[in-house]
Design an enzyme around this catalytic site. Sequence first.
Site, PDB file in Angstrom:
ATOM      1  N   TYR A 190      47.406  53.987  53.166  1.00  0.00           N
ATOM      2  CA  TYR A 190      46.986  55.381  53.968  1.00  0.00           C
ATOM      3  C   TYR A 190      46.747  55.191  55.335  1.00  0.00           C
ATOM      4  O   TYR A 190      47.531  55.790  56.300  1.00  0.00           O
ATOM      5  CB  TYR A 190      45.881  56.204  53.450  1.00  0.00           C
ATOM      6  CG  TYR A 190      46.209  57.155  52.555  1.00  0.00           C
ATOM      7  CD1 TYR A 190      47.013  58.128  52.445  1.00  0.00           C
ATOM      8  CD2 TYR A 190      45.618  57.066  51.028  1.00  0.00           C
ATOM      9  CE1 TYR A 190      47.338  58.949  51.387  1.00  0.00           C
ATOM     10  CE2 TYR A 190      45.669  57.967  50.059  1.00  0.00           C
ATOM     11  CZ  TYR A 190      46.500  58.783  50.242  1.00  0.00           C
ATOM     12  OH  TYR A 190      46.934  59.680  49.290  1.00  0.00           O
ATOM     13  N   HIS A 192      48.404  63.462  52.539  1.00  0.00           N
ATOM     14  CA  HIS A 192      47.032  63.463  52.326  1.00  0.00           C
ATOM     15  C   HIS A 192      46.692  64.938  51.901  1.00  0.00           C
ATOM     16  O   HIS A 192      45.975  65.548  51.181  1.00  0.00           O
ATOM     17  CB  HIS A 192      46.300  63.272  53.731  1.00  0.00           C
ATOM     18  CG  HIS A 192      45.451  62.095  53.748  1.00  0.00           C
ATOM     19  ND1 HIS A 192      44.648  61.518  52.755  1.00  0.00           N
ATOM     20  CD2 HIS A 192      45.718  61.127  54.512  1.00  0.00           C
ATOM     21  CE1 HIS A 192      44.108  60.464  52.947  1.00  0.00           C
ATOM     22  NE2 HIS A 192      44.741  59.863  53.939  1.00  0.00           N
TER      23      HIS A 192
END
Length: 258
Positions: A29, A44
Amino acid sequence: MRFKLTLNRTTKQRMLPMDYQYYVSAWIYKVLKQADQDFAQFLHEKGYGGQGETKLYKLFCFSRLNFGKPNLWKEKKLFEISAHEIGLQISFDVPEAATNFIKGLFMSQEFYLGDKFNGIDFKVSKVEALPEPDFTETMKYRLQTPWVVSYMTENDKYPQYLSPEDDMFEQRAIKHLVEKYNNTRDGEVISQEKIRFKRISDFKRAGFVMKPGTREETRVIGNLFEFELTAPVEINRMIWSAGVSEKSSSGFGWVERY
């Protein structure tokens, strides 16, 4: 679409927490966010939950680290890794046109993997795009990381994690695949009746600790086994690229062809 990353240790640290999957997910991420904020935000936040659906579907998965046979420190829950070169596969459910974009994101990345007490510094020395298998409607797979199937009732404080012997396992597993596909695609809607699942081996319960050392620390439990899936070709392509399980972006549900 799958990629093989070659990671090189850059310092002398050798100790890695056994539950390292959370740290791998957080690093992926971080790379996405640094390189392309829009792409990270897409993974996300949008996640493609349907109407009234609170689950967030993530579009990637990753394998276990390939570091040979480490020394095991069971009491401290640590791996002692002697290998200097370590392998990791990452998959993304994105068009082939994104190949060079993704390779560019990860190439030469330097990062620390672990907690504040134990971990290893790595540098990505190589990124290879891997060829896809020939997808057919019926395929056999071996789970390399656990397949998580869960549910919660109004009275449950924590999720209930099902085993393949539970009556609800197959129904909920197929429901998840259908929702994941239909909520991340435009076009034809696939029904649950088009998917047939058959376990073809014994199973083993397994899991990872998520957010270790924090107030949100939880243990997620899944199952390892071999199975046959009959489904539209695009479903098989999706689980190859995005994992078959719930929580695939945390490293659950990575499959290999059997």
